[in-house]
Design a protein around this motif. Sequence first.
Motif, mmCIF file in Angstrom:
data_model
loop_
_atom_site.group_PDB
_atom_site.id
_atom_site.type_symbol
_atom_site.label_atom_id
_atom_site.label_comp_id
_atom_site.label_asym_id
_atom_site.label_seq_id
_atom_site.Cartn_x
_atom_site.Cartn_y
_atom_site.Cartn_z
ATOM 1 N N UNK A 211 28.658 71.766 10.816
ATOM 2 C CA UNK A 211 29.620 70.670 10.888
ATOM 3 C C UNK A 211 29.490 69.950 12.228
ATOM 4 N N UNK A 212 29.302 68.638 12.170
ATOM 5 C CA UNK A 212 29.236 67.846 13.393
ATOM 6 C C UNK A 212 27.854 67.724 13.995
ATOM 7 N N UNK A 213 26.806 68.130 13.263
ATOM 8 C CA UNK A 213 25.464 68.063 13.843
ATOM 9 C C UNK A 213 25.047 66.621 14.136
ATOM 10 N N UNK A 214 25.384 65.686 13.244
ATOM 11 C CA UNK A 214 24.994 64.292 13.468
ATOM 12 C C UNK A 214 25.698 63.687 14.659
ATOM 13 N N UNK A 215 27.006 63.919 14.749
ATOM 14 C CA UNK A 215 27.775 63.424 15.902
ATOM 15 C C UNK A 215 27.233 64.011 17.201
ATOM 16 N N UNK A 216 27.012 65.324 17.163
ATOM 17 C CA UNK A 216 26.555 66.028 18.361
ATOM 18 C C UNK A 216 25.189 65.534 18.800
ATOM 19 N N UNK A 217 24.270 65.380 17.859
ATOM 20 C CA UNK A 217 22.926 64.924 18.212
ATOM 21 C C UNK A 217 22.969 63.531 18.828
ATOM 22 N N UNK A 218 23.692 62.608 18.214
ATOM 23 C CA UNK A 218 23.748 61.240 18.733
ATOM 24 C C UNK A 218 24.365 61.199 20.123
ATOM 25 N N UNK A 219 25.402 61.991 20.347
ATOM 26 C CA UNK A 219 26.015 62.010 21.671
ATOM 27 C C UNK A 219 25.121 62.671 22.706
ATOM 28 N N UNK A 220 24.388 63.698 22.295
ATOM 29 C CA UNK A 220 23.434 64.322 23.209
ATOM 30 C C UNK A 220 22.326 63.343 23.588
ATOM 31 N N UNK A 221 21.874 62.546 22.621
ATOM 32 C CA UNK A 221 20.884 61.502 22.922
ATOM 33 C C UNK A 221 21.470 60.497 23.892
#
Length: 268
Positions: A211-221
């Motif tokens: 849960x939240x992998x897409x949000x997390x990846x974009x914010x990490x980028x």
Amino acid sequence: MADTRGRVLIIAGSDSGGGAGIQADIKAVTCLGGFAMTAITALTAQNTQGVFGIHAVPEDFVRDQIRVVMQDLGADCLKIGMLATAGIIRCVRQAIDDYAPTVPLVLDPVMVAKGGHPLLEPDAVDALKTTLAPRATVITPNLPEAGVLTGLSLSTEADMRAAVPPLRALGAQAVLLKGGHLEGDSLLDLLVETTGETEYRDSRLHTAHTHGTGCTLASAIAAGVAQGLPLERAVARARAYVRVAIETAPGLGTGHGPLNHAHTVQPL
């Protein structure tokens, strides 16, 4: 002079369960050494089992959040996630034009929650495509999102490559097409920039805690871009961060569980 911590203004919705949305964004940016600020676009009543309600924030107040942050603290990168309505999309674009016209932008075209609940109104898809995609430094759709944006059915690596030209035609400087929905144990993410193409390959992690992998990846980028990393390196670091966050997930909840965003943190 830019803040060396990497200031990221996150424009997105809230997840009351803490696994995705603004909560995941703040954790990811902070745990990668950046400084997170927010403009909240919507509130959700949400946990690992699903989304049980959405309350959009008034457009003027979304604009006010962006304005006051940019006028005082500034930002080295913007990250956009859940926007909910066409009106909020248009409001955000105008606010960015007014207060952050040259700041790099990571656009995660959030449309559906992990449990299947829609997070973007159907009439807002065209607004996203025509209003925000052309302003993005990089857009980060998964395969279902890319399918909505292009009108294509995407299930194979060949489908992914066929989707790149129409995604590029939306106007973003770069596209990161995420292949987590591919079948099989070998997964591909494809970064396409004006200078070329980078493939990122990994084996699938068989777990419910995504849960939240897409949000997390974009914010990490976005944190990497804010800290001055080239996009290719920012994506590589973000993917490595997310993978460990999945591998060390705390196992909370009875549905799609959250990640371990804090795996980079060493307690005193």
